[in-house]
Design a protein around this motif. Structure first.
Motif, PDB file in Angstrom:
ATOM      1  N   ASP A  46       0.809  -1.214   0.000  1.00 42.05           N
ATOM      2  CA  ASP A  46       0.000   0.000   0.000  1.00 42.05           C
ATOM      3  C   ASP A  46       0.846   1.269   0.000  1.00 42.05           C
ATOM      4  N   HIS A  50       3.322   5.014  -2.657  1.00 41.46           N
ATOM      5  CA  HIS A  50       3.672   6.423  -2.445  1.00 41.46           C
ATOM      6  C   HIS A  50       5.187   6.625  -2.487  1.00 41.46           C
ATOM      7  N   ASN A 451      -4.673   4.615  -8.819  1.00 41.29           N
ATOM      8  CA  ASN A 451      -3.809   4.326  -7.673  1.00 41.29           C
ATOM      9  C   ASN A 451      -2.702   3.349  -8.029  1.00 41.29           C
ATOM     10  N   GLU A 466      -4.997   8.096  -3.844  1.00 40.20           N
ATOM     11  CA  GLU A 466      -3.847   7.678  -3.054  1.00 40.20           C
ATOM     12  C   GLU A 466      -2.836   8.807  -2.891  1.00 40.20           C
TER      13      GLU A 466
END
Length: 580
Positions: A46, A50, A451, A466
């Motif tokens: 997840d 990023h 995302n 996201e």
């Protein structure tokens, strides 16, 4: 006196055995994580979406060029963390692949130093095994370690710092302190607090400072180094700043339940105790169906230490055990300070959750070892009416087996263990399609699939839920404006609005969910509802039965489609305006 499990004067072979057993369990948990990481081709952690995706630039500088989102996440990455991934990228190792393999390695290092800390506090190998077993369970009940992000490096580095601090190893302590500063600088504040407390003691109700000159040299050098490494982060202003203020955040739906970055809530307990960003306790402790064993076992430690006659091994617990209490004390101090200076010290929970996991695991390992030793050390008084010695030993062994089984099997009582937060892409054909497009392609969409596109396709997206993180105003203002413009264009009934949007941002492709033009698509999307009044205006357009321009072009301009999504070519939309 030594017994079947606990040796008060352990041999080197015994230490190696228990350490090896500790590493075995660390490896088992790590392998369980690896199984999920490589379950299919399109799997990503997840938070790696990023903090790792943009590092593909190290493999190919043409990827994600002039990308606002990639530039932002690169700007906030600690430079040691960046150099680490860059080094491996230069020898051809994909950053996403590396982020999947790293957790098991970081977990093993954490185990070695965790075992060393336990042994410093109680020189009994069993304590190290129990403590590190519980520590590994803590680490794998949360996705910090599995993320491969800066906070994954916190545990091995900070545990190393605690170990060398306990040993008073000057040079190694400074080295790991420097490493912490370039991988997870926020936690240097905790180190400063701990180093300062080593100079203090509480004696007969009075605060006293050390009279040893070498203490001031050692701990002072550590404090100075930490302050020096924090200084650049204090002085350097981000191109995407400033940090959002508490007043600004309270006025933004993004920070309330249903928002992208939930922070505030009207529930006192959720905010102060269990909130993922605001609470003082690790969130997973609040969410688990049964309290983790390290909680009640850790609380047991200060109790058993008060009864050395009943628990003889308590006498061997080092006075350095106070470091655990000091860590919690400092953590709470910065927790409340972070709340007082909201967002200036990042998120308050980051100052307590890591400390809780470490302290309670180690305390539980020591407490349980002391208790087990007390049980095994019990000797019946000579009396015909009392149980035979072997019966006492049988009860002790049975109790030990029962407790051991519970601790080892405890994770199986939970639905998700290890909790590695890996996300699986569900539209592989879409990712393959975009991966084949020019490297400088820009994709506009409010679909949830955005995302995944920067990671799986290595192509830039205009916006994505996201990546819509509202902590830095300069960055989020641009993201918010992009979302507003995209919503206006996607649901506009005026061709000029659509084409002006494409030209403004240089959009190459427009990705649409099949249900994008149904009222429920907008009404049920809490993320899009943050962007008012444009979200309501778009919803009204659909409810009135009006047909947006983009919807009318779906058949003509579609270049790719699946059962879930449709991709339009932006050039086709522009051609319509010019009559081609």
């Amino acid at each position: 006196m030594d017994n079947l499990f606990i040796s008060h004067t352990p041999k080197k072979s015994q230490i190696i055995f228990w350490l090896a057993l500790s590493l075995t369990w660390a490896a088992i948990y790590g392998i369980l994580g690896l199984q999920q990481a490589f379950a299919s081709e399109y799997v990503v952690q997840d938070d790696a979406r990023h903090h790792v995706f943009w590092m593909r630039r190290f493999l190919d500088p043409e990827l994600l060029s002039n990308d606002l989102i990639a530039d932002y996440f690169q700007s906030i990455a600690p430079w040691g963390y960046t150099l680490f991934y860059k080094f491996f990228a230069t020898i051809g190792i994909d950053p996403i692949l590396l982020s999947k393999v790293l957790p098991i390695i970081l977990g093993m290092i954490s185990t070695i130093y965790g075992f060393g800390i336990c042994f410093q506090l109680l020189p009994v190998p069993l304590a190290g095994f129990i403590g590190t077993l519980l520590l590994n369970q803590n680490l794998w009940f949360k996705d910090d370690l599995s993320s491969g992000t800066p906070r994954a490096f916190l545990y091995p580095i900070f545990l190393a710092f605690l170990y060398y601090l306990l040993k008073r190893s000057f040079i190694p302590a400074l080295i790991v302190l420097a490493l912490l500063g370039v991988f997870y600088p926020q936690y240097l504040l905790i180190c400063i607090g701990l180093l300062f407390l080593q100079l203090c003691s509480w004696d007969n109700g009075r605060l006293r400072f050390s009279s040893q000159r070498q203490d001031y040299l050692f701990y002072g050098a550590g404090i100075g180094l930490a302050l020096l490494m924090i200084l650049p982060y204090v002085l350097n202003s981000s191109e995407f700043g400033p940090v959002v203020t508490a007043a600004e955040a309270r006025a933004m739906p993004e920070f309330w339940p249903g928002g992208r970055t939930k922070f505030f809530t009207d529930h006192f307990s959720d905010y102060w105790f269990c909130g993922g960003r605001t609470g003082m306790f690790p969130r997973e402790w609040c969410q688990l169906g049964f309290p983790p064993p390290q909680i009640f076992l850790g609380v047991l430690l200060p109790i058993v230490l008060q009864f050395p006659s009943r628990f003889p091994l308590a006498k061997q617990v080092s006075h350095k055990i106070k470091l655990l209490g000091q860590l919690l004390f400092v953590s709470f101090g910065f927790f409340f300070l972070a709340h007082a200076l909201l967002f200036k010290l990042y998120l308050p929970s980051r100052y307590t959750e890591h400390g809780w996991r470490i302290v309670m695991a180690i305390a539980a390992g020591i407490a349980l070892t002391v208790v087990l030793d007390g049980i095994f050390s019990t000797r019946p008084k000579p009396s015909p009416s009392r149980s035979r010695p072997w019966q006492k030993q049988g009860v002790a062994i049975g109790f030990t087996v029962l407790i051991s089984a519970f601790i080892i099997l405890y994770p199986t009582l939970e639905d998700e263990f290890p909790d590695v937060a890996y996300k699986v892409g569900k539209v592989p054909r879409l990712y393959d399609f975009f991966a084949q497009q020019p490297k400088d392609s820009l994709i506009a969409s409010v679909s949830g699939e955005t995302n995944f596109l920067p990671t799986f396709s290595q192509r830039s997206v205009l916006v994505s839920k996201e990546y819509a993180i509202p902590l830095l105003v300069g960055y989020y203002q641009q993201i918010r404006q992009r979302v507003v413009d995209l919503l206006m264009a996607q649901y506009s009934t005026d061709e000029a609005d659509v084409q002006a949007f494409i030209q403004k941002y240089g959009v190459d492709f427009w990705l649409l969910d099949r249900s994008a033009f149904t009222p429920n698509y907008l009404a049920s999307n809490s993320w899009l509802q943050q962007y008012q009044p444009v979200a309501t205006e778009a919803l009204t357009t659909l409810q009135q039965g009006k047909i947006p321009v983009v919807e009318t072009l779906m058949e003509r301009c579609t270049v790719f489609q699946t059962e879930e999504v449709v991709v339009l070519e932006a050039e086709c939309i522009l051609e319509k305006r010019h009559g081609r």
